[in-house]
Motif scaffolding. Sequence first.
Motif, PDB file in Angstrom:
ATOM      1  N   THR A   1       0.837  -1.204   0.000  1.00 26.51           N
ATOM      2  CA  THR A   1       0.000   0.000   0.000  1.00 26.51           C
ATOM      3  C   THR A   1       0.870   1.252   0.000  1.00 26.51           C
ATOM      4  OG1 THR A   1      -1.695  -1.245   1.187  1.00 26.51           O
ATOM      5  CG2 THR A   1      -1.950   1.127   1.137  1.00 26.51           C
ATOM      6  N   ARG A   2       2.070   1.119   0.561  1.00 27.87           N
ATOM      7  CA  ARG A   2       3.064   2.205   0.569  1.00 27.87           C
ATOM      8  C   ARG A   2       2.592   3.450   1.303  1.00 27.87           C
ATOM      9  NH1 ARG A   2       5.219   1.902  -5.630  1.00 27.87           N
ATOM     10  NH2 ARG A   2       5.834  -0.285  -5.565  1.00 27.87           N
ATOM     11  N   VAL A   3       1.931   3.239   2.421  1.00 25.51           N
ATOM     12  CA  VAL A   3       1.560   4.353   3.292  1.00 25.51           C
ATOM     13  C   VAL A   3       2.264   4.134   4.622  1.00 25.51           C
ATOM     14  CG1 VAL A   3      -0.666   4.727   2.158  1.00 25.51           C
ATOM     15  CG2 VAL A   3      -0.558   3.255   4.182  1.00 25.51           C
ATOM     16  N   PRO A   4       2.520   5.199   5.383  1.00 20.86           N
ATOM     17  CA  PRO A   4       3.139   5.013   6.689  1.00 20.86           C
ATOM     18  C   PRO A   4       2.322   4.032   7.524  1.00 20.86           C
ATOM     19  CG  PRO A   4       3.069   7.342   6.113  1.00 20.86           C
ATOM     20  CD  PRO A   4       2.255   6.610   5.088  1.00 20.86           C
ATOM     21  N   ALA A   5       2.998   3.097   8.170  1.00 14.46           N
ATOM     22  CA  ALA A   5       2.319   2.086   8.965  1.00 14.46           C
ATOM     23  C   ALA A   5       3.114   1.812  10.239  1.00 14.46           C
ATOM     24  CB  ALA A   5       2.139   0.802   8.161  1.00 14.46           C
ATOM     25  N   MET A   6       2.383   1.618  11.340  1.00 19.12           N
ATOM     26  CA  MET A   6       3.017   1.379  12.640  1.00 19.12           C
ATOM     27  C   MET A   6       2.248   0.336  13.435  1.00 19.12           C
ATOM     28  SD  MET A   6       3.933   5.307  13.773  1.00 19.12           S
ATOM     29  CE  MET A   6       4.480   4.782  15.387  1.00 19.12           C
ATOM     30  N   THR A   7       2.961  -0.270  14.395  1.00 18.80           N
ATOM     31  CA  THR A   7       2.380  -1.250  15.315  1.00 18.80           C
ATOM     32  C   THR A   7       3.156  -1.199  16.631  1.00 18.80           C
ATOM     33  OG1 THR A   7       1.556  -3.529  15.467  1.00 18.80           O
ATOM     34  CG2 THR A   7       3.790  -3.218  14.564  1.00 18.80           C
ATOM     35  N   ASP A   8       2.844  -2.085  17.556  1.00 23.06           N
ATOM     36  CA  ASP A   8       3.549  -2.216  18.848  1.00 23.06           C
ATOM     37  C   ASP A   8       3.598  -0.887  19.614  1.00 23.06           C
ATOM     38  OD1 ASP A   8       3.967  -4.870  18.245  1.00 23.06           O
ATOM     39  OD2 ASP A   8       6.010  -4.566  17.516  1.00 23.06           O
ATOM     40  N   PHE A   9       2.452  -0.378  19.964  1.00 26.17           N
ATOM     41  CA  PHE A   9       2.339   0.933  20.602  1.00 26.17           C
ATOM     42  C   PHE A   9       2.552   0.873  22.114  1.00 26.17           C
ATOM     43  CE2 PHE A   9      -0.232   0.886  16.763  1.00 26.17           C
ATOM     44  CZ  PHE A   9       0.348   1.943  16.080  1.00 26.17           C
ATOM     45  N   ASP A  10       3.020   1.985  22.673  1.00 28.79           N
ATOM     46  CA  ASP A  10       3.212   2.061  24.114  1.00 28.79           C
ATOM     47  C   ASP A  10       1.905   2.291  24.862  1.00 28.79           C
ATOM     48  OD1 ASP A  10       2.812   4.737  23.396  1.00 28.79           O
ATOM     49  OD2 ASP A  10       4.532   5.497  24.528  1.00 28.79           O
ATOM     50  N   ARG A  11       0.858   2.650  24.123  1.00 29.60           N
ATOM     51  CA  ARG A  11      -0.480   2.827  24.694  1.00 29.60           C
ATOM     52  C   ARG A  11      -1.473   2.214  23.725  1.00 29.60           C
ATOM     53  NH1 ARG A  11      -0.951   9.077  26.172  1.00 29.60           N
ATOM     54  NH2 ARG A  11      -2.851   8.347  27.157  1.00 29.60           N
ATOM     55  N   ASP A  12      -2.595   1.774  24.236  1.00 29.00           N
ATOM     56  CA  ASP A  12      -3.617   1.162  23.403  1.00 29.00           C
ATOM     57  C   ASP A  12      -4.240   2.231  22.498  1.00 29.00           C
ATOM     58  OD1 ASP A  12      -5.852  -0.048  22.278  1.00 29.00           O
ATOM     59  OD2 ASP A  12      -6.547  -0.926  24.161  1.00 29.00           O
ATOM     60  N   PRO A  13      -4.032   2.152  21.177  1.00 31.03           N
ATOM     61  CA  PRO A  13      -4.568   3.190  20.298  1.00 31.03           C
ATOM     62  C   PRO A  13      -6.097   3.262  20.321  1.00 31.03           C
ATOM     63  CG  PRO A  13      -3.626   1.397  19.006  1.00 31.03           C
ATOM     64  CD  PRO A  13      -3.288   1.136  20.438  1.00 31.03           C
ATOM     65  N   PHE A  14      -6.762   2.162  20.657  1.00 29.47           N
ATOM     66  CA  PHE A  14      -8.224   2.177  20.722  1.00 29.47           C
ATOM     67  C   PHE A  14      -8.740   2.949  21.936  1.00 29.47           C
ATOM     68  CE2 PHE A  14      -7.233  -1.739  18.331  1.00 29.47           C
ATOM     69  CZ  PHE A  14      -7.779  -1.351  17.122  1.00 29.47           C
ATOM     70  N   LYS A  15      -7.872   3.157  22.918  1.00 28.65           N
ATOM     71  CA  LYS A  15      -8.253   3.963  24.083  1.00 28.65           C
ATOM     72  C   LYS A  15      -7.856   5.423  23.917  1.00 28.65           C
ATOM     73  CE  LYS A  15      -8.264   0.163  27.330  1.00 28.65           C
ATOM     74  NZ  LYS A  15      -7.653  -0.457  28.494  1.00 28.65           N
ATOM     75  N   VAL A  16      -6.951   5.697  22.978  1.00 26.10           N
ATOM     76  CA  VAL A  16      -6.442   7.060  22.790  1.00 26.10           C
ATOM     77  C   VAL A  16      -7.080   7.750  21.589  1.00 26.10           C
ATOM     78  CG1 VAL A  16      -4.358   8.416  22.304  1.00 26.10           C
ATOM     79  CG2 VAL A  16      -4.224   6.443  23.843  1.00 26.10           C
ATOM     80  N   ILE A  17      -7.278   7.022  20.500  1.00 26.32           N
ATOM     81  CA  ILE A  17      -7.729   7.624  19.242  1.00 26.32           C
ATOM     82  C   ILE A  17      -9.222   7.389  19.057  1.00 26.32           C
ATOM     83  CG2 ILE A  17      -7.418   7.693  16.740  1.00 26.32           C
ATOM     84  CD1 ILE A  17      -4.591   6.470  17.233  1.00 26.32           C
ATOM     85  N   ARG A  18      -9.937   8.474  18.820  1.00 28.91           N
ATOM     86  CA  ARG A  18     -11.370   8.399  18.540  1.00 28.91           C
ATOM     87  C   ARG A  18     -11.603   8.636  17.060  1.00 28.91           C
ATOM     88  NH1 ARG A  18     -12.812  12.728  23.038  1.00 28.91           N
ATOM     89  NH2 ARG A  18     -12.024  11.609  24.848  1.00 28.91           N
ATOM     90  N   ASP A  19     -12.639   8.025  16.548  1.00 32.52           N
ATOM     91  CA  ASP A  19     -12.994   8.238  15.146  1.00 32.52           C
ATOM     92  C   ASP A  19     -13.145   9.729  14.882  1.00 32.52           C
ATOM     93  OD1 ASP A  19     -13.665   6.691  12.703  1.00 32.52           O
ATOM     94  OD2 ASP A  19     -15.472   7.912  12.820  1.00 32.52           O
ATOM     95  N   GLY A  20     -12.493  10.211  13.839  1.00 26.08           N
ATOM     96  CA  GLY A  20     -12.583  11.624  13.470  1.00 26.08           C
ATOM     97  C   GLY A  20     -11.491  12.511  14.046  1.00 26.08           C
TER      98      GLY A  20
END
Length: 143
Positions: A105-124
């Motif tokens: 896909t050639r877009v920036p991609a990341m994993t293995d976060f220091d915090r749960d992204p589902f608890k930090v990032i909200r839709d929008g």
Amino acid sequence: MAAETETVVIRGRCVVGGVAEGRAFVTTQTISGWGGIDAATGAITEMRHERRGESFAGRVLVFPGAKGSSGWSHYFHMTRRLGTAPAAMLFTIMTTKIALGAVVTRVPAMTDFDRDPFKVIRDGDLVRVDADAGRVEVTRVRF
């Protein structure tokens, strides 16, 4: 009433380098690339998916990862060719399917976060991904 912004930073591991910014498209369900997305629109087409009918095109896709066959990468590769790819991918479960899908896909991609992204990032939320630096900035507006 004036709006205030709040910025939260999470760190993770780079899978595909680069920098991108966009509104978050958050789903707690994995995505099937083969038959689960419409590459022409970037919309999820899986019958039972919580975001069925919605498009991740140009947005920062926050999701657990890929499911299904290795054909997953072909459909995400097609989104890049058709201009409907996500701006970046943030995922929590590393598999060979998602790794290959992120690379083609050639877009920036990341994993293995220091915090749960589902608890930090909200839709929008506005999300800036600097995969090279292993940094994700999440900005939300509060009223």
